[in-house]
Design a protein around this motif. Structure first.
Motif, PDB file in Angstrom:
ATOM      1  N   GLU A 176       0.812  -1.218   0.000  1.00 22.39           N
ATOM      2  CA  GLU A 176       0.000   0.000   0.000  1.00 22.39           C
ATOM      3  C   GLU A 176       0.845   1.269   0.000  1.00 22.39           C
ATOM      4  O   GLU A 176       0.354   2.340  -0.336  1.00 22.39           O
ATOM      5  CB  GLU A 176      -0.934   0.005   1.204  1.00 22.39           C
ATOM      6  N   ASN A 177       2.115   1.164   0.398  1.00 24.27           N
ATOM      7  CA  ASN A 177       3.002   2.324   0.491  1.00 24.27           C
ATOM      8  C   ASN A 177       4.285   2.116  -0.313  1.00 24.27           C
ATOM      9  O   ASN A 177       5.367   2.493   0.125  1.00 24.27           O
ATOM     10  CB  ASN A 177       3.354   2.595   1.961  1.00 24.27           C
ATOM     11  N   MET A 178       4.157   1.509  -1.494  1.00 20.67           N
ATOM     12  CA  MET A 178       5.327   1.164  -2.288  1.00 20.67           C
ATOM     13  C   MET A 178       6.189   2.390  -2.620  1.00 20.67           C
ATOM     14  O   MET A 178       7.383   2.277  -2.837  1.00 20.67           O
ATOM     15  CB  MET A 178       4.907   0.437  -3.575  1.00 20.67           C
ATOM     16  N   ASN A 179       5.600   3.581  -2.618  1.00 19.51           N
ATOM     17  CA  ASN A 179       6.381   4.787  -2.907  1.00 19.51           C
ATOM     18  C   ASN A 179       7.423   5.081  -1.816  1.00 19.51           C
ATOM     19  O   ASN A 179       8.280   5.932  -2.000  1.00 19.51           O
ATOM     20  CB  ASN A 179       5.458   5.996  -3.097  1.00 19.51           C
ATOM     21  N   HIS A 180       7.381   4.356  -0.688  1.00 21.06           N
ATOM     22  CA  HIS A 180       8.389   4.496   0.361  1.00 21.06           C
ATOM     23  C   HIS A 180       9.474   3.426   0.248  1.00 21.06           C
ATOM     24  O   HIS A 180      10.330   3.336   1.124  1.00 21.06           O
ATOM     25  CB  HIS A 180       7.750   4.378   1.752  1.00 21.06           C
ATOM     26  N   TYR A 181       9.431   2.631  -0.802  1.00 21.90           N
ATOM     27  CA  TYR A 181      10.352   1.509  -0.958  1.00 21.90           C
ATOM     28  C   TYR A 181      11.100   1.604  -2.274  1.00 21.90           C
ATOM     29  O   TYR A 181      10.635   2.198  -3.234  1.00 21.90           O
ATOM     30  CB  TYR A 181       9.585   0.176  -0.860  1.00 21.90           C
ATOM     31  N   ARG A 182      12.292   0.987  -2.295  1.00 23.28           N
ATOM     32  CA  ARG A 182      13.138   0.986  -3.479  1.00 23.28           C
ATOM     33  C   ARG A 182      13.492  -0.459  -3.819  1.00 23.28           C
ATOM     34  O   ARG A 182      13.810  -1.256  -2.924  1.00 23.28           O
ATOM     35  CB  ARG A 182      14.421   1.770  -3.182  1.00 23.28           C
ATOM     36  N   ILE A 183      13.461  -0.800  -5.096  1.00 24.56           N
ATOM     37  CA  ILE A 183      13.900  -2.131  -5.537  1.00 24.56           C
ATOM     38  C   ILE A 183      15.406  -2.206  -5.350  1.00 24.56           C
ATOM     39  O   ILE A 183      16.137  -1.343  -5.838  1.00 24.56           O
ATOM     40  CB  ILE A 183      13.534  -2.378  -7.014  1.00 24.56           C
ATOM     41  N   ILE A 184      15.858  -3.239  -4.630  1.00 25.76           N
ATOM     42  CA  ILE A 184      17.301  -3.408  -4.419  1.00 25.76           C
ATOM     43  C   ILE A 184      17.818  -4.696  -5.049  1.00 25.76           C
ATOM     44  O   ILE A 184      19.010  -4.979  -4.983  1.00 25.76           O
ATOM     45  CB  ILE A 184      17.655  -3.376  -2.918  1.00 25.76           C
ATOM     46  N   GLY A 185      16.945  -5.466  -5.664  1.00 26.76           N
ATOM     47  CA  GLY A 185      17.369  -6.704  -6.294  1.00 26.76           C
ATOM     48  C   GLY A 185      16.176  -7.597  -6.552  1.00 26.76           C
ATOM     49  O   GLY A 185      15.029  -7.147  -6.542  1.00 26.76           O
ATOM     50  N   ASN A 186      16.458  -8.867  -6.785  1.00 26.67           N
ATOM     51  CA  ASN A 186      15.397  -9.843  -7.000  1.00 26.67           C
ATOM     52  C   ASN A 186      15.894 -11.211  -6.561  1.00 26.67           C
ATOM     53  O   ASN A 186      17.092 -11.402  -6.352  1.00 26.67           O
ATOM     54  CB  ASN A 186      14.935  -9.840  -8.471  1.00 26.67           C
ATOM     55  N   VAL A 187      14.974 -12.142  -6.419  1.00 24.71           N
ATOM     56  CA  VAL A 187      15.325 -13.464  -5.879  1.00 24.71           C
ATOM     57  C   VAL A 187      16.161 -14.296  -6.847  1.00 24.71           C
ATOM     58  O   VAL A 187      16.808 -15.248  -6.419  1.00 24.71           O
ATOM     59  CB  VAL A 187      14.078 -14.258  -5.426  1.00 24.71           C
ATOM     60  N   THR A 188      16.184 -13.934  -8.112  1.00 23.83           N
ATOM     61  CA  THR A 188      17.005 -14.661  -9.082  1.00 23.83           C
ATOM     62  C   THR A 188      18.459 -14.227  -8.998  1.00 23.83           C
ATOM     63  O   THR A 188      19.364 -15.060  -8.934  1.00 23.83           O
ATOM     64  CB  THR A 188      16.483 -14.430 -10.509  1.00 23.83           C
ATOM     65  N   ASP A 189      18.697 -12.927  -8.990  1.00 23.64           N
ATOM     66  CA  ASP A 189      20.059 -12.398  -9.015  1.00 23.64           C
ATOM     67  C   ASP A 189      20.673 -12.223  -7.628  1.00 23.64           C
ATOM     68  O   ASP A 189      21.876 -12.012  -7.518  1.00 23.64           O
ATOM     69  CB  ASP A 189      20.082 -11.040  -9.726  1.00 23.64           C
ATOM     70  N   ASN A 190      19.871 -12.257  -6.591  1.00 24.36           N
ATOM     71  CA  ASN A 190      20.358 -11.955  -5.240  1.00 24.36           C
ATOM     72  C   ASN A 190      19.959 -13.041  -4.247  1.00 24.36           C
ATOM     73  O   ASN A 190      19.379 -12.760  -3.199  1.00 24.36           O
ATOM     74  CB  ASN A 190      19.813 -10.600  -4.777  1.00 24.36           C
ATOM     75  N   LYS A 191      20.306 -14.276  -4.552  1.00 24.33           N
ATOM     76  CA  LYS A 191      19.924 -15.405  -3.706  1.00 24.33           C
ATOM     77  C   LYS A 191      20.520 -15.317  -2.296  1.00 24.33           C
ATOM     78  O   LYS A 191      19.972 -15.874  -1.360  1.00 24.33           O
ATOM     79  CB  LYS A 191      20.313 -16.716  -4.360  1.00 24.33           C
TER      80      LYS A 191
END
Length: 160
Positions: free
Chosen positions: A133-148
């Motif tokens: 609900e508040n995604m504008n307070h969050y930043r993508i820092i990676g993903n489960v494929t590249d950052n296991k």
């Protein structure tokens, strides 16, 4: 009308974005080229993620399997020591919607993480829909494929 978009990784390691299909029992991502043609690329099935149609604080599209971190000091979930600092975005069958599943600080044991939750009065619920609900307070820092390494010891995370 909402466009349903997916991403997946080619065997060479590059991400491709478009629509998802199976052809001869293999997963493919189809994308429209600049000249209006369709190009289909085979992808690794374990890397496929659907767009949530949400964007992070940098206006990047958030996909299933992304790892997000709070970047707003005004948020209840921001702490200087890194507690509750990252979440994996997944489809939650309990609510039939996107949800954020927390990942503890990489230097914290699972017991320390559970103890920290108890010290906060157990008020943080797993998973945590307020992140969505508040995604504008969050930043993508990676993903489960590249950052296991972010998820290897995470006892609450499960592959879908």
């Amino acid at each position: 009308m909402r466009t349903i978009k997916f991403r997946g990784k080619k065997s060479q390691g590059d991400w491709v974005y478009g629509f998802f299909t199976y052809c001869e029992r293999s997963p493919w991502i189809g994308e429209q080229t600049g000249d209006g043609q369709l190009r289909f690329t085979p992808v690794d099935e374990t890397t496929i993620g659907q767009s949530t149609n949400l964007t992070d604080e940098g206006n990047l599209t958030v996909f299933e399997g992304d790892i997000v971190r709070c970047c707003s000091k005004d948020s209840l979930y921001f702490t200087e020591d890194g507690l509750f600092w990252a979440y994996v975005i997944r489809w939650d069958t309990c609510i039939s919607g996107w949800n954020a599943f927390p990942i503890h600080h990489p230097e914290m044991s699972g017991e320390e993480f559970d103890e920290a939750v108890q010290q906060l009065g157990g008020t943080i619920t797993w998973p945590n829909h307020s992140v969505i609900e508040n995604m504008n307070h969050y930043r993508i820092i990676g993903n489960v494929t590249d950052n296991k390494d972010y998820i290897k010891d995470y006892k609450y995370y499960r592959e879908s």
